[in-house]
Design an enzyme around this catalytic site. Structure first.
Site, short mmCIF file in Angstrom:
data_model
loop_
_atom_site.label_atom_id
_atom_site.label_comp_id
_atom_site.label_asym_id
_atom_site.label_seq_id
_atom_site.Cartn_x
_atom_site.Cartn_y
_atom_site.Cartn_z
N CYS A 148 -0.36 4.09 2.28
CA CYS A 148 -0.13 3.91 3.73
C CYS A 148 1.34 4.11 4.08
O CYS A 148 1.65 4.68 5.13
CB CYS A 148 -0.52 2.50 4.17
SG CYS A 148 -1.96 1.83 3.39
N ASP A 149 2.24 3.60 3.25
CA ASP A 149 3.63 3.49 3.68
C ASP A 149 4.63 4.35 2.90
O ASP A 149 5.80 4.42 3.29
CB ASP A 149 4.07 2.01 3.56
CG ASP A 149 3.21 1.10 4.41
OD1 ASP A 149 2.73 1.58 5.46
OD2 ASP A 149 3.00 -0.06 4.03
N CYS A 174 0.83 -1.20 0.00
CA CYS A 174 0.00 0.00 0.00
C CYS A 174 0.87 1.26 0.00
O CYS A 174 1.39 1.66 1.05
CB CYS A 174 -0.92 -0.01 1.22
SG CYS A 174 -1.83 1.52 1.41
#
Ligand code: NAP
Length: 335
Positions: free
Chosen positions: A165-166, A162
């Site tokens: 997200c990261d 992701c």
């Protein structure tokens, strides 16, 4: 097992001052519904909105990631109604609020088992057993894994599924993105915000991504494409430091210094729960037999869990609407 009888929800009022008061036990959870929707992505929320508006008592059990895959997305530019685009999580929160406003009950819990062999259908979470006259399966799909050892070893330590997200954890580092579809193009382009350089690793010599997404990635000077290449291994100490890249044409290996690896190679349908109960295709996608109805009468499906062709938020929402209309017809025929 709870009975699901609504009358059991009301505590008895003894109406006398002399008698000891019944202790204030928490109310029994309601367990019986007209419709249970399993999963809370665009398909599940839309099905909830439509079922509730049709006056069916509706429960959504959201699963591990309420909001589904769009919770891992940044800008959504192609969902109609938002002329300037909308962030994925904001879109999902809005859908959830809309479903709740229509009186859909939403429980953030995980379904561990189902029984579609008899009616009413049973849906079990870790702590409760629910029953419903009709069920809509909207469990979506999960990112696919490359399947090499280093992927597992460094998952969460430089290997991610992701970018949204990261991505920010990889500022000023080289990042590899594996894939060749729209997700890969989107993630690679997004990651250039943080990375010193993004390397797309693709196993063939042509992308399957849409032209517009390809063009966007290919024209970005911070993206380099490694054609006909696969990651043989991921190496590091506490976190990812290198990838071993194999050229599938020549068989040659080379080592590249890399801070992170993002895997964007498609998805697997989340259908494990329904094996031996619902008919599926060879890839595990649920088959719709008639309109949105599955092989079991009264069980319907919507979204990426059956749709491996379109896989868009808007098509998932459309299928959610269709399944709710089919449920409405089914329930009225049962009466
Ligand atoms: P996808 O279209 O199935 O593409 C997966 C890519 O990963 C393919 O290029 C495939 O290579 C490669 N791949 C598969 N298994 C691999 C493996 N084991 N090792 C290395 N490479 C592997 O998946 P997606 O990109 O996630 O897209 C899914 C759907 O969502 C598509 O319909 C897409 O259009 C849609 N989508 C749309 C948007 C948007 O419009 N904003 C954004 C994201 C996704 P091959 O080509 O060689 O098979």
């Amino acid at each position: 097992m709870m009975s699901g009888d609504d009358s059991s929800l009301v505590m008895e009022d003894r109406g006398s001052n002399d008698e000891p008061k019944t202790p204030d036990f928490p109310k029994k959870t309601k367990t019986s519904y007209d419709v249970i929707i399993i999963g809370a992505g665009p398909a599940g929320y839309t099905a909830g909105i439509y079922c509730s508006r049709a006056r069916h008592d509706t429960l959504i059990i959201s699963g591990l990631l309420p909001g589904g895959q769009l919770m891992n997305t940044t800008d959504v530019e192609n969902y109609p109604g938002f002329d300037e685009g909308i962030m994925g999580p904001d879109l999902m929160l809005t859908m959830r609020k809309q479903a709740e406003r229509m009186n859909t009950t939403i429980i953030d819990d995980v379904v561990v088992n189902v029984d579609f062999r008899a009616k009413p259908f049973k849906v079990l979470t870790g702590s409760e057993e629910y029953e419903a006259k009709a069920v809509i399966v909207c469990t979506g799909a999960t990112p696919r894994k490359i399947g090499i050892e280093g992927e597992q070893t460094f998952s969460g330590k430089g290997v991610s599924y992701c970018a949204t997200c990261d991505g920010a954890f990889f500022r000023n580092q080289d990042i590899a993105v594996v894939g060749g579809g729209d997700t890969c193009m989107e993630e690679a382009t997004f990651l250039t915000k943080f990375a010193s350089k993004v390397h797309i690793i693709h196993r063939r010599d042509a992308f399957r991504a849409s032209k517009i997404m390809q063009d966007r990635a290919l024209s970005n000077e911070n993206i380099e494409v490694h054609w006909n290449s696969v990651i043989e291994d991921i190496k590091g100490d506490q976190k990812v430091q290198q990838i071993i890249l194999k050229d599938t044409k020549t068989g040659e290996n080379k080592t590249l210094e890399m801070g992170g690896v993002f895997v964007a190679i498609g998805h697997e349908p989340n259908t494990e729960l329904f094996k031996n109960q619902l008919e599926m295709d060879e890839n595990g996608y649920i088959i719709q037999k008639q309109n949105t109805e599955t092989s079991v009468k009264g069980v319907f499906t919507a979204g990426d869990v059956h749709d491996h062709r379109y896989r868009q938020a808007v098509t998932a929402a459309g299928f959610g609407c269709m399944s709710a209309i089919d449920v409405d017809k089914y329930l009225s025929e049962q009466k």
